[in-house]
Motif scaffolding. Structure first.
Motif, PDB file in Angstrom:
ATOM      1  N   ASN B  46      -6.563 -42.142   1.481  1.00 34.79           N
ATOM      2  CA  ASN B  46      -5.689 -43.447   1.831  1.00 34.79           C
ATOM      3  C   ASN B  46      -6.070 -44.211   2.898  1.00 34.79           C
ATOM      4  O   ASN B  46      -6.442 -43.604   3.808  1.00 34.79           O
ATOM      5  N   SER B  47      -5.799 -45.349   2.857  1.00 36.55           N
ATOM      6  CA  SER B  47      -6.196 -46.268   3.995  1.00 36.55           C
ATOM      7  C   SER B  47      -5.247 -47.732   3.761  1.00 36.55           C
ATOM      8  O   SER B  47      -5.164 -48.325   2.704  1.00 36.55           O
ATOM      9  N   ARG B  51      -9.016 -50.048   5.621  1.00 38.36           N
ATOM     10  CA  ARG B  51      -9.501 -50.713   4.180  1.00 38.36           C
ATOM     11  C   ARG B  51      -9.590 -52.335   4.674  1.00 38.36           C
ATOM     12  O   ARG B  51     -10.521 -53.045   4.277  1.00 38.36           O
ATOM     13  N   GLN B  72     -10.278 -41.880  -7.518  1.00 33.16           N
ATOM     14  CA  GLN B  72      -9.520 -42.608  -8.152  1.00 33.16           C
ATOM     15  C   GLN B  72     -10.494 -43.201  -9.379  1.00 33.16           C
ATOM     16  O   GLN B  72     -10.286 -42.775 -10.560  1.00 33.16           O
ATOM     17  N   PRO B 177       6.922 -35.364  10.747  1.00 34.88           N
ATOM     18  CA  PRO B 177       7.496 -34.247   9.756  1.00 34.88           C
ATOM     19  C   PRO B 177       6.293 -33.503   8.944  1.00 34.88           C
ATOM     20  O   PRO B 177       6.578 -32.551   8.477  1.00 34.88           O
ATOM     21  N   PRO B 276      -0.366 -45.643  10.636  1.00 43.08           N
ATOM     22  CA  PRO B 276       1.036 -45.912  10.567  1.00 43.08           C
ATOM     23  C   PRO B 276       1.767 -44.872  11.503  1.00 43.08           C
ATOM     24  O   PRO B 276       1.388 -43.807  11.864  1.00 43.08           O
ATOM     25  N   ARG B 278       5.773 -43.292  12.021  1.00 42.17           N
ATOM     26  CA  ARG B 278       7.213 -42.911  11.452  1.00 42.17           C
ATOM     27  C   ARG B 278       8.156 -43.137  12.589  1.00 42.17           C
ATOM     28  O   ARG B 278       8.302 -42.540  13.825  1.00 42.17           O
ATOM     29  N   ARG B 279       8.728 -44.228  12.299  1.00 41.18           N
ATOM     30  CA  ARG B 279       9.639 -44.667  13.225  1.00 41.18           C
ATOM     31  C   ARG B 279      10.820 -43.674  13.463  1.00 41.18           C
ATOM     32  O   ARG B 279      11.197 -43.248  12.330  1.00 41.18           O
ATOM     33  N   ASN B 280      11.630 -43.596  14.641  1.00 43.38           N
ATOM     34  CA  ASN B 280      12.726 -42.684  14.965  1.00 43.38           C
ATOM     35  C   ASN B 280      12.200 -41.172  15.019  1.00 43.38           C
ATOM     36  O   ASN B 280      13.077 -40.495  14.971  1.00 43.38           O
TER      37      ASN B 280
ATOM     38  N   GLN C  72      -1.521 -46.884  -4.269  1.00 45.93           N
ATOM     39  CA  GLN C  72      -2.612 -46.326  -4.925  1.00 45.93           C
ATOM     40  C   GLN C  72      -3.650 -46.135  -3.789  1.00 45.93           C
ATOM     41  O   GLN C  72      -3.947 -44.859  -3.185  1.00 45.93           O
ATOM     42  N   GLY C  73      -4.404 -47.009  -3.263  1.00 46.15           N
ATOM     43  CA  GLY C  73      -5.212 -46.963  -2.129  1.00 46.15           C
ATOM     44  C   GLY C  73      -4.599 -46.626  -0.901  1.00 46.15           C
ATOM     45  O   GLY C  73      -5.234 -46.356   0.226  1.00 46.15           O
ATOM     46  N   ALA C  74      -3.347 -47.324  -0.809  1.00 43.71           N
ATOM     47  CA  ALA C  74      -2.529 -47.134   0.451  1.00 43.71           C
ATOM     48  C   ALA C  74      -1.717 -46.174   0.438  1.00 43.71           C
ATOM     49  O   ALA C  74      -1.659 -44.880   0.013  1.00 43.71           O
ATOM     50  N   TRP C  75      -0.509 -46.298   0.657  1.00 44.16           N
ATOM     51  CA  TRP C  75       0.816 -45.255   0.849  1.00 44.16           C
ATOM     52  C   TRP C  75       2.077 -45.801   0.830  1.00 44.16           C
ATOM     53  O   TRP C  75       2.213 -47.110   0.675  1.00 44.16           O
ATOM     54  N   VAL C  83      16.184 -45.996   9.680  1.00 47.80           N
ATOM     55  CA  VAL C  83      15.887 -44.719   9.094  1.00 47.80           C
ATOM     56  C   VAL C  83      14.940 -43.773   9.864  1.00 47.80           C
ATOM     57  O   VAL C  83      13.866 -44.232  10.619  1.00 47.80           O
ATOM     58  N   ILE C  84      15.394 -42.448  10.083  1.00 46.79           N
ATOM     59  CA  ILE C  84      14.503 -41.477  10.738  1.00 46.79           C
ATOM     60  C   ILE C  84      13.172 -41.226   9.737  1.00 46.79           C
ATOM     61  O   ILE C  84      13.770 -40.507   8.526  1.00 46.79           O
ATOM     62  N   MET C  85      12.288 -41.472   9.775  1.00 47.46           N
ATOM     63  CA  MET C  85      11.136 -41.488   8.699  1.00 47.46           C
ATOM     64  C   MET C  85      10.590 -40.165   8.595  1.00 47.46           C
ATOM     65  O   MET C  85       9.287 -40.042   8.847  1.00 47.46           O
ATOM     66  N   ASP C  86      11.149 -38.892   8.188  1.00 49.28           N
ATOM     67  CA  ASP C  86      10.926 -37.790   7.958  1.00 49.28           C
ATOM     68  C   ASP C  86      10.448 -37.515   6.621  1.00 49.28           C
ATOM     69  O   ASP C  86      10.545 -36.194   6.131  1.00 49.28           O
ATOM     70  N   GLY C  87      10.531 -38.235   5.696  1.00 41.50           N
ATOM     71  CA  GLY C  87      10.355 -38.175   4.455  1.00 41.50           C
ATOM     72  C   GLY C  87       8.824 -38.412   3.882  1.00 41.50           C
ATOM     73  O   GLY C  87       7.937 -38.114   4.513  1.00 41.50           O
ATOM     74  N   ASP C  88       8.528 -38.999   2.784  1.00 45.10           N
ATOM     75  CA  ASP C  88       7.279 -39.248   2.159  1.00 45.10           C
ATOM     76  C   ASP C  88       6.800 -40.679   2.280  1.00 45.10           C
ATOM     77  O   ASP C  88       5.793 -40.992   1.935  1.00 45.10           O
ATOM     78  N   LYS C  89       7.475 -41.348   3.213  1.00 45.99           N
ATOM     79  CA  LYS C  89       6.867 -42.755   3.291  1.00 45.99           C
ATOM     80  C   LYS C  89       6.431 -42.874   4.713  1.00 45.99           C
ATOM     81  O   LYS C  89       6.948 -42.485   5.876  1.00 45.99           O
ATOM     82  N   SER C  90       5.076 -43.188   4.573  1.00 38.95           N
ATOM     83  CA  SER C  90       4.245 -42.839   6.035  1.00 38.95           C
ATOM     84  C   SER C  90       4.437 -44.008   6.982  1.00 38.95           C
ATOM     85  O   SER C  90       4.113 -44.198   8.008  1.00 38.95           O
ATOM     86  N   GLU C  91       4.851 -45.293   6.286  1.00 40.37           N
ATOM     87  CA  GLU C  91       4.642 -46.538   7.321  1.00 40.37           C
ATOM     88  C   GLU C  91       5.753 -47.274   6.902  1.00 40.37           C
ATOM     89  O   GLU C  91       6.265 -47.396   5.751  1.00 40.37           O
ATOM     90  N   ALA C  96       3.687 -52.832   8.549  1.00 39.96           N
ATOM     91  CA  ALA C  96       2.539 -52.976   7.540  1.00 39.96           C
ATOM     92  C   ALA C  96       2.273 -54.380   7.282  1.00 39.96           C
ATOM     93  O   ALA C  96       1.193 -54.869   7.196  1.00 39.96           O
TER      94      ALA C  96
END
Lengths: 317, 317, 317
Positions: B46-47, B51, B72, B177, B276, B278-280, C72-75, C83-91, C96
């Motif tokens: 991904n990008s 991109r 894809q 993470p 990208p 990860r904030r905090n 899809q092509g991104a994330w 939020v402390i971004m330690d989950g599945d969201k990269s950005e 963005a």
């Protein structure tokens, strides 16, 4: 040209090949034709060569291109009439197709055989709905039963590499782990039957193709015999066409894999395959990497075959 | 330029930065160079920035662009030779790559480290197959071990914002993470080592990078010490490089997060990150939103770095 | 024009329609406006018509286009601050969005209602972050609560087909298997309230829309009564707006399906729908395929409405 699905659509095939070779020498000569014109490429199935080569061909002609991956960026489409659409399909092809036609000048469609119904596949239901309802010239980018951009590129390649006026061309079945459509062998047979070649089809029993495409081709169940004196070996897997086995795998006989021993039977033949190819199933590493392998220039000619087709469609607008 | 993977590929780095700044002032000055040329961008991963910025750069140069998301719109590719391809991979890279080369003039490749084999990753197996087999100039759009478009954009940014002739630039590890590749820190180190800066790397023990990239950089395990007097703080997470921990997370120590206290140690430094982010985790909201944060103009320079690279490749065709 | 979300953004609506009709007669007249300009289309949700028509409109104006399918092509993107971004969201969207703004001149955004929070949806949180942080003119390609490109295309279509100066336009709710946003009916009401039409909304109890959009429209719970003397029937499903049922399905009453009996109540009305449409839920096969059905030319006008909007944005750069 309003539709492109068969060799016949190209009219005089010799002339079409000459046009292709001329375009190949000067790919941007007709860039004015596509100005302010848009080529829409609709993919119901995945694609690598077709995706790239057709975009390139349309851009060579000065067109704008839009790629639509149905089921990815868009959504599932209903194909049957009369259905109460309360399921997971958000739109009917009867709306989606004319809508697509609103935003382009020419449409290419990729839609593979589903193997759910031979009738549905061999009536080219999806492709023909595009032809009927889009209001635009439509070309097959491999549909349920034909792949005419591939077969035309194959013919151009044979024309470029042949050493005799009437070469012997052998299309041989080869094993594959998954059931594949008959689109490529159908169209290759369609084109070879119209071309000035000695055309032979070799396959295990039960793999007979539709008579509509086989026509007067020599058909044999003996691969070795077929390969004798061949100038071009065109390997391809396909699943059974004949009832009651339509879409089924009847054999994975690895003795049909094209290897150096098989190639030794030929007249120092060139090896061809439409790609993607399963190495060491269809053909061994040795053969596909040999100097006689044409798979890359053959793929390269996909740009040229697409460009002739799109050019003729632009001229007919 | 035939390949772009390292700072060295740009030749004189000072000159490359000046070329970049000149292009930034007039992005469409070289539009004639790309006429009838096609830039293919192949994404195995991904990008967002890459991109968009690479497409924009190629279009600024008058090129056609084709974006291919492998896995894809296309299909899974086999990378090993000699395999009997009877599984889920439909095509071999040894065919797919030269085929891609048929339909374009320049290729960009994104292919992340897989962390399955350090050897496979650090030999840049995928990228080098493109270089070897595509027949086209190839640039990395972040590959297994390098991200040279990012590092060049970083250098341009430092050049634009630096207040002293030889600024102190600190690249500091920060927690994250998920296990991340070393591509960005590798290339940043590669570029900083060639640039006129005082370059320091701060990281927890065990996070030492490949000597090939670290070269003569000062390396410390004390982040606070490193930050003292820094003009630029370049935060980044990476996973371990050294055996036997390759690709592993050794620390999630949140005391390495770049916050206002950390920034107070610096010479009113600018904050940089490739995004990208990860904030905090990597950086607090406060710091990334501060006036000293360069993350957006830094990202904006991705268009410029890509344009210099593609321009030079076009000039070499 | 810096943002496009409502009828008001177009200023004099009659003038905007005339501009649209003029562009429709000569789609390439303003091709110089978009030279060296890039239109970025960001999709958080799927799209067919919008994807094709907006690309086509931007290309008609000579622009480059980039399509970005987020997820899809991104994330995945984080939308909350702190939020402390330690989950599945990269950005984070806060990075963005300005990054996207770096690589284009105009941005279109598709971002549907999520039905998780009425407040989040009706504040148009995602779209407004683009407006606030991208630094670029932003237009809605259907956002949480509005679809102004659709409504403008609808108005153009009514203008083209109306037989009386002030036609009666009935927007009627119709059943649907899944909960749908109110974006289309909201914007259609917004536009009809500004246009010279007799506007009626018919819906089952509980389906009242936001007063902000309904304004002075006649509202009835009796579909048959509404349809009497109608010149245009605009069918659409939507889920409940009013608390505590926001985003819920309150009825699947098939007696609201628009069929030939319903159409017989009208003044030989034209049938309209924004598509995609569930056949035999919203409307029967007979009605949508009848000579009075405008769904295809209505979709075709999506290109024109987008072109007016993008043209005006280009003029304001």
């Amino acid at each position: 040209m309003r539709t492109y699905t068969t060799a016949k659509d190209l009219g005089n095939l010799e002339q079409a090949v000459q046009e292709a070779l001329s375009i190949k020498r000067n790919r941007f000569a007709f860039k004015h034709l596509g100005e302010n014109k848009t080529c829409l490429m609709v993919f119901f199935n995945n694609s690598l060569r077709t995706r790239l080569s057709t975009q390139k061909a349309a851009m060579n002609l000065g067109m704008n291109t839009i790629v639509l991956d149905v089921n990815q960026g868009a959504w599932k489409l209903e194909t049957e009439r009369g259905v109460i659409m309360d399921g997971d399909k958000s739109e009917h092809l009867l709306e989606a197709i004319p809508v697509m036609g609103q935003f382009c000048d020419i449409i290419g469609v990729r839609s593979f055989a589903r193997f759910e119904s031979k009738k549905f596949d061999y009536e080219e239901t999806i492709l023909n709905q595009f032809i009927k309802y889009s209001g635009r010239p439509v070309f097959s980018m491999e549909s349920a039963t034909v792949h005419p951009l591939q077969a035309f590129a194959d013919l151009i390649t044979i024309e470029e590499y042949k050493k005799t006026k009437r070469p012997k061309v052998v299309m041989t079945w080869a094993p594959h782990p998954k059931a594949l459509p008959q689109a490529v062998p159908n169209s290759f047979a369609d084109f070879m039957n119209e071309a000035d070649v000695d055309f032979v089809i070799a396959q295990p029993k039960g793999y007979e193709l539709d008579e509509k495409f086989v026509r007067n081709a020599k058909v044999t169940y003996n691969q070795d015999e077929a390969l004798e004196g061949a100038d071009f070996v065109y390997a391809k897997n396909w699943s059974a066409y004949k009832d009651p086995n339509y879409g089924q795998i009847l054999s994975k006989d690895m003795s049909w894999t094209v290897d150096t021993k098989k190639m030794a039977l030929t007249n120092n033949a060139y090896f061809m395959h439409c790609l993607p190819v399963r190495r060491n199933m269809i053909v061994t590493d040795d053969v596909i990497e040999s100097a006689q392998s044409l798979v890359i220039p053959e793929a390269g000619n996909r740009e040229i075959s697409a460009q002739v087709v799109i050019k003729r469609m632009l001229e007919s607008l």
